[in-house]
Design a protein around this motif. Structure first.
Motif, PDB file in Angstrom:
ATOM      1  N   ALA A  39      37.196  11.924 -44.173  1.00  0.00           N
ATOM      2  CA  ALA A  39      37.085  10.922 -45.235  1.00  0.00           C
ATOM      3  C   ALA A  39      38.459  10.630 -45.842  1.00  0.00           C
ATOM      4  O   ALA A  39      38.802   9.481 -46.117  1.00  0.00           O
ATOM      5  N   ARG A  40      39.238  11.684 -46.031  1.00  0.00           N
ATOM      6  CA  ARG A  40      40.575  11.493 -46.595  1.00  0.00           C
ATOM      7  C   ARG A  40      41.453  10.692 -45.636  1.00  0.00           C
ATOM      8  O   ARG A  40      42.189   9.788 -46.060  1.00  0.00           O
ATOM      9  N   ARG A  41      41.390  10.995 -44.346  1.00  0.00           N
ATOM     10  CA  ARG A  41      42.197  10.238 -43.362  1.00  0.00           C
ATOM     11  C   ARG A  41      41.764   8.783 -43.305  1.00  0.00           C
ATOM     12  O   ARG A  41      42.603   7.879 -43.193  1.00  0.00           O
ATOM     13  N   LEU A  42      40.458   8.538 -43.383  1.00  0.00           N
ATOM     14  CA  LEU A  42      39.967   7.161 -43.355  1.00  0.00           C
ATOM     15  C   LEU A  42      40.501   6.383 -44.550  1.00  0.00           C
ATOM     16  O   LEU A  42      40.979   5.245 -44.404  1.00  0.00           O
ATOM     17  N   LEU A  43      40.466   6.995 -45.726  1.00  0.00           N
ATOM     18  CA  LEU A  43      40.957   6.320 -46.917  1.00  0.00           C
ATOM     19  C   LEU A  43      42.467   6.122 -46.854  1.00  0.00           C
ATOM     20  O   LEU A  43      42.980   5.054 -47.229  1.00  0.00           O
ATOM     21  N   ALA A  44      43.186   7.109 -46.366  1.00  0.00           N
ATOM     22  CA  ALA A  44      44.642   7.002 -46.282  1.00  0.00           C
ATOM     23  C   ALA A  44      45.056   5.865 -45.354  1.00  0.00           C
ATOM     24  O   ALA A  44      46.062   5.188 -45.594  1.00  0.00           O
ATOM     25  N   ALA A  45      44.268   5.630 -44.304  1.00  0.00           N
ATOM     26  CA  ALA A  45      44.631   4.606 -43.312  1.00  0.00           C
ATOM     27  C   ALA A  45      44.593   3.197 -43.902  1.00  0.00           C
ATOM     28  O   ALA A  45      45.320   2.314 -43.441  1.00  0.00           O
ATOM     29  N   THR A  46      43.752   2.970 -44.899  1.00  0.00           N
ATOM     30  CA  THR A  46      43.630   1.624 -45.467  1.00  0.00           C
ATOM     31  C   THR A  46      44.088   1.568 -46.930  1.00  0.00           C
ATOM     32  O   THR A  46      43.918   0.539 -47.578  1.00  0.00           O
ATOM     33  N   TRP A  47      44.655   2.660 -47.422  1.00  0.00           N
ATOM     34  CA  TRP A  47      44.964   2.779 -48.845  1.00  0.00           C
ATOM     35  C   TRP A  47      45.808   1.629 -49.376  1.00  0.00           C
ATOM     36  O   TRP A  47      45.516   1.050 -50.422  1.00  0.00           O
ATOM     37  N   GLU A  48      46.863   1.280 -48.682  1.00  0.00           N
ATOM     38  CA  GLU A  48      47.781   0.247 -49.181  1.00  0.00           C
ATOM     39  C   GLU A  48      47.135  -1.121 -49.228  1.00  0.00           C
ATOM     40  O   GLU A  48      47.579  -1.999 -49.982  1.00  0.00           O
ATOM     41  N   LYS A  49      46.072  -1.338 -48.468  1.00  0.00           N
ATOM     42  CA  LYS A  49      45.414  -2.646 -48.445  1.00  0.00           C
ATOM     43  C   LYS A  49      44.268  -2.752 -49.444  1.00  0.00           C
ATOM     44  O   LYS A  49      43.736  -3.842 -49.654  1.00  0.00           O
ATOM     45  N   GLU A  50      43.893  -1.634 -50.049  1.00  0.00           N
ATOM     46  CA  GLU A  50      42.737  -1.644 -50.947  1.00  0.00           C
ATOM     47  C   GLU A  50      43.082  -2.304 -52.280  1.00  0.00           C
ATOM     48  O   GLU A  50      44.206  -2.197 -52.777  1.00  0.00           O
ATOM     49  N   ALA A  51      42.077  -2.942 -52.881  1.00  0.00           N
ATOM     50  CA  ALA A  51      42.240  -3.501 -54.222  1.00  0.00           C
ATOM     51  C   ALA A  51      42.382  -2.369 -55.234  1.00  0.00           C
ATOM     52  O   ALA A  51      41.835  -1.285 -55.025  1.00  0.00           O
ATOM     53  N   PRO A  52      43.101  -2.592 -56.335  1.00  0.00           N
ATOM     54  CA  PRO A  52      43.302  -1.511 -57.322  1.00  0.00           C
ATOM     55  C   PRO A  52      41.999  -0.889 -57.824  1.00  0.00           C
ATOM     56  O   PRO A  52      41.901   0.330 -57.947  1.00  0.00           O
ATOM     57  N   ASP A  53      41.001  -1.713 -58.132  1.00  0.00           N
ATOM     58  CA  ASP A  53      39.729  -1.171 -58.616  1.00  0.00           C
ATOM     59  C   ASP A  53      39.066  -0.304 -57.553  1.00  0.00           C
ATOM     60  O   ASP A  53      38.465   0.731 -57.862  1.00  0.00           O
ATOM     61  N   ASP A  54      39.155  -0.716 -56.305  1.00  0.00           N
ATOM     62  CA  ASP A  54      38.565   0.069 -55.224  1.00  0.00           C
ATOM     63  C   ASP A  54      39.309   1.389 -55.042  1.00  0.00           C
ATOM     64  O   ASP A  54      38.691   2.421 -54.769  1.00  0.00           O
ATOM     65  N   ARG A  55      40.632   1.373 -55.188  1.00  0.00           N
ATOM     66  CA  ARG A  55      41.390   2.621 -55.032  1.00  0.00           C
ATOM     67  C   ARG A  55      40.939   3.658 -56.065  1.00  0.00           C
ATOM     68  O   ARG A  55      40.755   4.836 -55.741  1.00  0.00           O
TER      69      ARG A  55
END
Length: 469
Positions: A186-202
């Motif tokens: 789960a952490r790797r999945l989130l890290a892979a798209t982290w920079e593209k996520e909206a602030p509220d989603d992060r």
């Protein structure tokens, strides 16, 4: 006279008064003016052509089981005003069991969700496919698209598609399910798209990482301390505070060694004189709330983010002694920091000692459920009925078992003879939090109206939960 001219004459007469400008063709009083205006409005609407439009798509078929007829009838009664405070419990129970509501109740329930954000997560499951279809037709119900669907909550056939193209709610549900099964994945999945996520989603995704938090998450969370969004930084700092040997914890421990010492049996405090960039990065907010001094505010936050194990080593006393020692000048800020730390870190020993010093609902919630009931029951027996008692009971895990139930029921009996006007909230809370299977205990305890009201509410809930089983 055409329709438009007649309407203008009616409006003019209404504005200046029928005494100064009579209704065309008559000398009518104001009431007749209103009647004619109503008739004219209806006639104008009936004479309009219907606008064209595309036919609606067909609502998709349902996959979930619908609640029983009895359960649907009870929900209708609750929505209609009978025991309205039980709506959240009905929705949570039904959603937890994977049901959907009857179609005829969807519009009213979605209207309720538009007004009350707290019930929206349950509606994502309960609305079913038809609810999602309806939400696409009414902008006021569009919130439903951001909530978790029943399928996403239990796992998707195509996880990659959910993560890449799903709604925010479905993506959170997918990340939560993956976190439970594979925390590192789960952490790797989130890290892979982290920079593209909206602030509220992060910020929302970081909350998911609170489940099964481990030292392996530290590097990712440390990087999140540099995020542009303050909410993201503080969420990351809160999670790092829960890791007892984190680098953030060590940095905080190094700071507080300069702030607190023990001299002559008292705790001496020298709060920070500035809040530098490194402190802000570690979750200390520079600007205090109105009415709070800067130095005390920075001190309180530093204490709150320091691992609780540091204090015994630094000050040479166990928690039971530390919370009772005299603190010169800055005691309120230090104690508030310890309370926040006990809540963040979920430390039952510190929560137990601090609750004895300052009974707070958040500290009670940090105790194991069985101990919560025992501590809360003792507090009820020795404390009068006031706002603090209500707040403490609000922090006790539900459903309340026999020990706490009897203590609260006895308190109701006690107060009913001395200050019956003050019983409303306690009676409602008892009926909503006591295990509904204990309704017989309340029925047998007393025939006093407040106790019987609790018993009636418990029986209502017992029937309600059975209908949803």
């Amino acid at each position: 006279m055409n329709a438009s001219t007649e309407w203008e004459e009616l409006v003019s007469a209404a504005l200046v008064g029928t005494d100064r400008r009579p209704v065309p063709g008559e000398s009518a009083p104001e009431i007749e003016l209103l009647e004619r205006a109503a008739v004219h409005t209806l006639r104008m609407r009936a004479g309009q052509r219907l606008g064209g439009g595309d036919p609606l798509s067909v609502a998709p078929s349902e996959e979930q089981s619908v609640v029983s007829r009895a359960a649907a009838d009870r929900l209708s009664r609750i929505l209609g005003g009978e025991r309205p405070r039980l709506l959240a419990e009905w929705l949570e129970t039904a959603a937890g069991r994977g049901y959907r509501v009857s179609p005829h109740l969807l519009p009213e329930l979605l209207d309720q969700g538009a007004r009350d954000r707290s019930i929206r997560p349950h509606l994502g499951v309960l609305a079913g496919n038809r609810g999602r279809w309806l939400a696409g037709l009414n902008p006021a119900w569009d919130f439903l698209r951001e909530e978790v669907t029943a399928g996403a909550a239990t796992g998707s056939d195509d996880a990659r598609e959910v993560w890449e193209f799903g709604t925010s709610g479905d993506r959170r549900a997918h990340l939560s399910a993956l976190r439970a099964a594979d925390p590192a994945g789960a952490r790797r999945l989130l890290a892979a798209t982290w920079e593209k996520e909206a602030p509220d989603d992060r910020a929302a995704f970081l909350e998911v990482l609170a489940a099964r938090l481990s030292p392996e998450d530290e590097s990712f969370l440390e990087a999140a301390l540099d995020d542009r969004r303050r909410e993201v930084r503080h969420q990351a700092a809160d999670l790092l505070t829960r890791l007892p040997d984190s680098h953030l914890g060590r940095r905080m421990a190094e700071r507080v060694t300069r702030y607190l010492t023990v001299e002559a049996g008292n705790i001496q405090v020298v709060p920070p004189v500035a809040c530098d960039a490194a402190m802000e990065r570690d979750g200390i907010r520079a600007k205090p709330p109105r009415g709070t001094g800067e130095r005390g505010w920075w001190l309180q936050q530093a204490v709150a983010r320091t691992p609780l194990g540091v204090w015994t080593r630094l000050l040479g006393r166990p928690p039971a002694e530390l919370v009772r020692m005299k603190i010169d000048d800055w005691g309120r800020e230090v104690m508030a920091g310890w309370v926040r730390a006990a809540v963040l870190q979920g430390d039952p020993e510190w929560a137990r000692e601090l609750f004895s010093w300052d009974p707070l609902a958040d500290l009670l919630a940090a105790l194991p459920p069985a101990e919560q009931e025992s501590v809360a029951a003792g507090f009820v027996r020795r404390h009068g009925l006031d706002g603090q008692l209500i707040m403490v009971l609000g922090g006790a895990a539900a459903p309340w078992g026999p020990n706490l139930a009897r203590a609260v029921l006895q308190k109701i009996l006690e107060v009913s003879g001395t200050q019956p006007w003050n019983l409303g909230e306690l009676t409602r809370l008892a009926g909503e939090r006591i295990d509904p299977a204990l309704y017989g205990v309340a029925e047998r305890l007393s025939l006093e109206p407040p106790i019987q009201e609790v018993a009636a509410l418990l029986r209502f809930r017992d029937d309600m939960l059975k209908e949803l089983s």
